[in-house]
Motif scaffolding. Structure first.
Motif, mmCIF file in Angstrom:
data_model
loop_
_atom_site.group_PDB
_atom_site.id
_atom_site.type_symbol
_atom_site.label_atom_id
_atom_site.label_comp_id
_atom_site.label_asym_id
_atom_site.label_seq_id
_atom_site.Cartn_x
_atom_site.Cartn_y
_atom_site.Cartn_z
ATOM 1 N N UNK A 34 -5.366 6.378 0.647
ATOM 2 C CA UNK A 34 -4.001 7.183 0.090
ATOM 3 C C UNK A 34 -2.210 6.439 -0.112
ATOM 4 N N UNK A 35 -1.711 6.399 0.744
ATOM 5 C CA UNK A 35 -0.389 6.157 1.364
ATOM 6 C C UNK A 35 -0.529 4.889 1.256
ATOM 7 N N UNK A 36 -1.856 4.069 1.953
ATOM 8 C CA UNK A 36 -0.992 2.856 2.237
ATOM 9 C C UNK A 36 -1.746 2.012 0.795
ATOM 10 N N UNK A 37 -2.802 3.193 0.071
ATOM 11 C CA UNK A 37 -2.857 1.762 -1.221
ATOM 12 C C UNK A 37 -1.626 1.675 -2.284
ATOM 13 N N UNK A 38 -0.688 3.039 -2.651
ATOM 14 C CA UNK A 38 0.679 3.110 -3.429
ATOM 15 C C UNK A 38 0.878 1.751 -3.022
ATOM 16 N N UNK A 39 2.205 1.882 -1.637
ATOM 17 C CA UNK A 39 2.447 1.079 -1.392
ATOM 18 C C UNK A 39 1.734 -0.488 -1.082
ATOM 19 N N UNK A 40 0.944 -1.413 -0.798
ATOM 20 C CA UNK A 40 0.896 -2.167 -0.722
ATOM 21 C C UNK A 40 0.156 -2.692 -2.443
ATOM 22 N N UNK A 41 -0.486 -1.952 -3.389
ATOM 23 C CA UNK A 41 -0.392 -1.905 -5.591
ATOM 24 C C UNK A 41 0.836 -2.481 -5.627
ATOM 25 N N UNK A 42 1.788 -1.208 -5.578
ATOM 26 C CA UNK A 42 3.099 -1.120 -5.441
ATOM 27 C C UNK A 42 3.412 -2.282 -5.259
ATOM 28 N N UNK A 43 3.553 -2.547 -4.232
ATOM 29 C CA UNK A 43 4.563 -3.513 -3.766
ATOM 30 C C UNK A 43 4.177 -4.563 -4.123
ATOM 31 N N UNK A 44 3.114 -5.164 -4.212
ATOM 32 C CA UNK A 44 1.558 -6.507 -4.747
ATOM 33 C C UNK A 44 2.392 -6.501 -6.318
#
Length: 262
Positions: free
Chosen positions: A152-162
């Motif tokens: 969940x932590x990684x998903x937030x950064x990956x999705x929003x980062x992209x």
């Protein structure tokens, strides 16, 4: 390249034009959210409860006051929801002022270069609404993974980062280039744009400070686009086409601003 652009963007945040844009966007955001709160309350009190009450005319008399209670309950629920809504809503509204702050950055920090052309109001609104949609979708997807540790932590950064990297880089580049050129440029520098997006996602994750995300992101990507353009051999003057700048005659291709080639 990214850290240098971020440092200059942070410096820009404290300039008077940025402060003016921030107060205007926050003021309009507050108006929108307060209006939404009253609208939901009115909907429950005058529409939803009376509609369902007509199917049970023999209910106790205390049900007559259920509309007011439901309205306040909906308002409280919406107040909790504001923590989720305030960032994307402020981003949409701030999108109306991004061309102003981008022009300030281009004019003050790059005096030897041509200033980009502002997108038409309709196009700016489309981009703002599109950004609102992708941020909501990205956060819903990240929320769906909330119960999965680490992911969940990684998903937030990956999705929003992209999403943040793509949308704000395209905004900065569209002030000078056609949509086809912007897509090609973003493809060539995809890793750089994504890394800058991760930095924006970290900025977005900080409460209160995340209200500055649209302005910080716009300044960061203006600086990044300028640096990328230098690597490409020069900064092209905005190509005015039917898809980019409505009603303005198209510029001949291959024309570059001072300091470029051609």
């Amino acid at each position: 390249m990214i850290l240098a652009s971020a440092a200059r963007a942070l410096r820009d945040l404290f300039s008077p034009p940025f402060r003016a844009a921030l107060w205007k966007s926050l003021g309009l955001t507050a108006v929108v959210l307060v209006a939404l709160w009253f609208a939901v309350r009115w909907l429950f009190e005058t529409v939803a409860i009376p509609f369902f009450a007509q199917f049970s005319p023999d209910m106790p008399t205390w049900v007559d006051n259920a509309g007011t209670f439901a309205g306040w309950a909906a308002g409280v629920a919406l107040a909790f929801l504001l923590a989720f809504l305030i960032a994307p809503v402020s981003a949409v509204i701030a999108g109306l002022f991004l061309d102003d702050v981008a022009e300030v950055v281009e004019r003050d920090d790059y005096p030897g270069q041509a200033v980009g052309r502002a997108l038409p109001l309709g196009r700016s609104i489309v981009l703002s609404v599109k950004f609102f949609g992708v941020v909501i979708l990205g956060n819903l997807l990240a929320f769906a993974l909330l119960l999965v540790p680490v992911v969940n932590f990684g998903a937030f950064f990956v999705i929003n980062g992209y999403l943040l990297g793509r949308e704000y880089f395209e905004f900065a580049a569209l002030r000078y280039r056609s949509e086809e050129e912007v897509r090609a440029l973003r493809s060539r520098y995809g890793g750089t744009v994504f890394a800058a997006g991760l930095l924006l996602a970290a900025f977005l994750a900080i409460p209160i400070l995340n209200l500055l995300t649209p302005l910080f992101a716009a300044a960061l990507m203006v600086h990044l686009h300028q640096r990328v353009s230098q690597r490409e051999g020069g900064l092209p003057i905005a190509v005015a086409t039917a898809e980019t700048i409505d009603g303005v005659p198209a510029q001949p291709p291959g024309r570059f601003a001072p300091g470029g080639r051609g």
